[in-house]
Design an enzyme around this catalytic site. Structure first.
Site, PDB file in Angstrom:
ATOM      1  N   GLY A 171      16.437  26.692  -3.085  1.00 26.38           N
ATOM      2  CA  GLY A 171      15.220  26.089  -3.608  1.00 26.38           C
ATOM      3  C   GLY A 171      15.464  24.706  -4.194  1.00 26.38           C
ATOM      4  O   GLY A 171      14.518  24.016  -4.555  1.00 26.38           O
ATOM      5  N   THR A 174      16.054  31.798 -11.114  1.00 31.70           N
ATOM      6  CA  THR A 174      16.887  31.452  -9.956  1.00 31.70           C
ATOM      7  C   THR A 174      16.465  30.095  -9.406  1.00 31.70           C
ATOM      8  O   THR A 174      15.433  29.544  -9.792  1.00 31.70           O
ATOM      9  CB  THR A 174      16.748  32.489  -8.818  1.00 31.70           C
ATOM     10  OG1 THR A 174      15.523  32.251  -8.102  1.00 31.70           O
ATOM     11  CG2 THR A 174      16.774  33.908  -9.335  1.00 31.70           C
ATOM     12  N   CYS A 175      17.269  29.598  -8.488  1.00 32.58           N
ATOM     13  CA  CYS A 175      16.923  28.383  -7.736  1.00 32.58           C
ATOM     14  C   CYS A 175      16.813  28.744  -6.261  1.00 32.58           C
ATOM     15  O   CYS A 175      17.259  27.999  -5.384  1.00 32.58           O
ATOM     16  CB  CYS A 175      17.986  27.304  -7.947  1.00 32.58           C
ATOM     17  SG  CYS A 175      18.068  26.664  -9.619  1.00 32.58           S
ATOM     18  N   SER A 176      16.232  29.887  -6.002  1.00 33.29           N
ATOM     19  CA  SER A 176      16.136  30.407  -4.637  1.00 33.29           C
ATOM     20  C   SER A 176      14.693  30.455  -4.162  1.00 33.29           C
ATOM     21  O   SER A 176      13.770  30.642  -4.960  1.00 33.29           O
ATOM     22  CB  SER A 176      16.733  31.821  -4.572  1.00 33.29           C
ATOM     23  OG  SER A 176      16.464  32.428  -3.323  1.00 33.29           O
TER      24      SER A 176
END
Length: 476
Positions: free
Chosen positions: A381, A439-441
């Site tokens: 992401g 998260t960075c997803s």
């Protein structure tokens, strides 16, 4: 739950449909950059060496029957400059670019008969790849060297080789582009990767104010003296401007092209302004919104120590203590304490146990009311993979996934399982009143699916309150 939060500010003003429309500008912007590429000077010798060593560790390995170019195992000797942050960033960016185009670059080397006709040793193959990427990016123009630059024999050897094959390399690249009906090798990249690069070029920079050392008003005044002026939005503005973020009151937004200029300002050198992805600022502000004056915090998988420092700054007026787990090497303690001292942070306690090995009834954590869980994730992401790897201390192997714009199902499953185990363990801390999971997803498997599965693990008698990125945008 927060996910892909680095784009929240951008998404409130520019929809995903507009991003698609921006892709129509892709060609013209690439053509502009191509017209300027002949003026690119190239890099110092030691940058090529650093990039080659990075590439050697992250390159795609092929099955034995498909190997046409052999890579050695021994790294090249690096110089003392390798510790410099700006040089590291340049090296990682060059290595990542070479990784994205590895198949193309190898094909060009074979088609131009550099391989296997030359006798250059295998351990220089990675150096050849990164230098070839830069050579074609400069339109095969001669590198501009400064008079006081120290030369490295291996770089000079590879450079002489590439220059001697210059015409053949250019012809091979042209044939490759024609074969794929592409204006440039950039247009051969997977669409997901091209969209990521386009998004990165339009997103602004974020920096949070260290209010332990300076007030927002002092920052605004200092920036004004440096020629910056305050505006409501910095999107698509070329001037020296900044804006205050709508969701995090201590976060400033700058146009992305100003980064080098900003890094020379004392505010950044003195840890008064800190560059960091907005997702991390959203995470610590989410925690702050849930705290009382004397509540403690447990931070898990923090990545960048700046995230810990930001949490400390936000709770500076409280009696809160911040526990940070997972710092397994005690050798890091002096460096971390020195960093936190420089930043004015005083309420941080480092735990050397991994989170899973910490008992919920641990006597040190009985006042912990909020757990901030930043699990290791795919990171797909984020818009700037190199910044993510360097700033969040992530595994460089993730660059392979970034270069393809996707992650394997097996790896996604492993990450999701780790996330589930950590989230369910956090929910065993019964005295904690909230868990902030960030998260960075972009994958639901690492976000909604994990949270839903973890909530099924929870005691059915406990009432679940909805908490999402959308809700956060409305309440902050």
């Amino acid at each position: 739950m927060l996910n892909s939060a680095s784009e929240l500010e951008f998404s409130t003003q520019t929809s995903y449909e507009e991003i698609s429309q921006l892709s129509s500008l892709e060609l013209s912007s690439r053509e502009k950059s191509s017209s300027c590429s002949a003026e690119k000077p190239g890099y110092p010798d030691f940058i090529y060496v650093m990039a080659a060593n990075i590439f050697q560790g992250i390159r795609f390995e092929k099955s034995p029957e498909k190997v046409l170019i052999k890579y050695g195992n021994e790294p090249l000797r690096s110089s003392s400059e390798s510790e410099d942050e700006s040089f590291q960033r340049l090296s990682y960016e060059l290595a990542f670019s070479a990784l994205k185009y590895q198949d193309i670059l190898e094909s060009i080397l074979l088609d131009s008969y550099i391989f296997p006709s030359t006798t250059i040793p295998d351990h220089l193959s990675s150096l050849i790849i990164v230098m070839l990427y830069d050579f074609q990016d400069r339109k095969f123009q001669t590198r501009l060297l400064s008079d006081n630059e120290d030369s490295i024999s291996e770089v000079q050897e590879v450079e002489n080789l590439l220059n001697s094959f210059k015409t053949k390399l250019a012809a091979s690249l042209a044939r490759y582009r024609i074969k794929h009906d592409a204006l440039s090798i950039y247009h051969i990249l997977p669409e997901t990767v091209r969209k990521q690069e386009l998004r990165a070029s339009t997103l602004p920079l974020y920096a949070w104010i260290n209010t332990c050392k300076v007030s927002p008003e002092e920052v605004y005044s200092n920036l004004k003296k440096k020629g910056y002026h305050k505006v409501k939005s910095v999107l698509h503005i070329d001037d020296k401007v900044f804006a205050v973020d709508k969701h995090c009151y201590d976060v400033l937004i700058f146009p992305s092209h100003l980064k080098n200029d900003l890094l020379s300002i004392d505010l950044f050198k003195d840890y008064k302004l800190i560059f960091q992805d907005k997702s991390r600022s959203l995470a610590v502000h989410s925690v702050k919104a849930l705290l009382n004056m004397d509540d403690d915090i447990l931070m898990v998988n923090t990545g960048s120590w700046y995230t810990v420092a930001h949490m400390s700054v936000l709770t500076n007026n409280n009696t809160s203590k911040i526990f940070v787990c997972g710092v397994e090497s005690q050798a890091k303690d002096p460096d971390l304490k020195n960093l936190f001292t420089k930043m004015g942070c005083k309420n941080i306690e480092i735990l050397h146990e991994t989170f899973i090995n910490i008992e919920p009834k641990d006597h040190r954590l009985q006042k912990v009311k909020v757990i901030l869980l930043l699990p290791r994730c795919s990171g797909l992401g984020v818009s700037n993979p190199v910044e993510f790897i360097l700033n969040e201390h992530e595994d460089t192997d993730l660059l392979k996934d970034f270069s393809q714009g996707r992650i394997s199902e097996d790896k996604l499953h492993v990450l999701a399982q780790q996330q589930y185990e950590q989230l369910t363990h956090a929910m065993k801390f019964t005295k904690a009143q909230a868990v902030v999971y960030c998260t960075c997803s972009v994958y639901p498997e690492e976000n909604e699916a994990i949270v839903k599965k973890a909530l099924e693990f929870q005691d059915p008698g406990i009432k679940v309150q909805p908490y999402s990125g959308t809700h956060l945008r409305q309440c902050l």
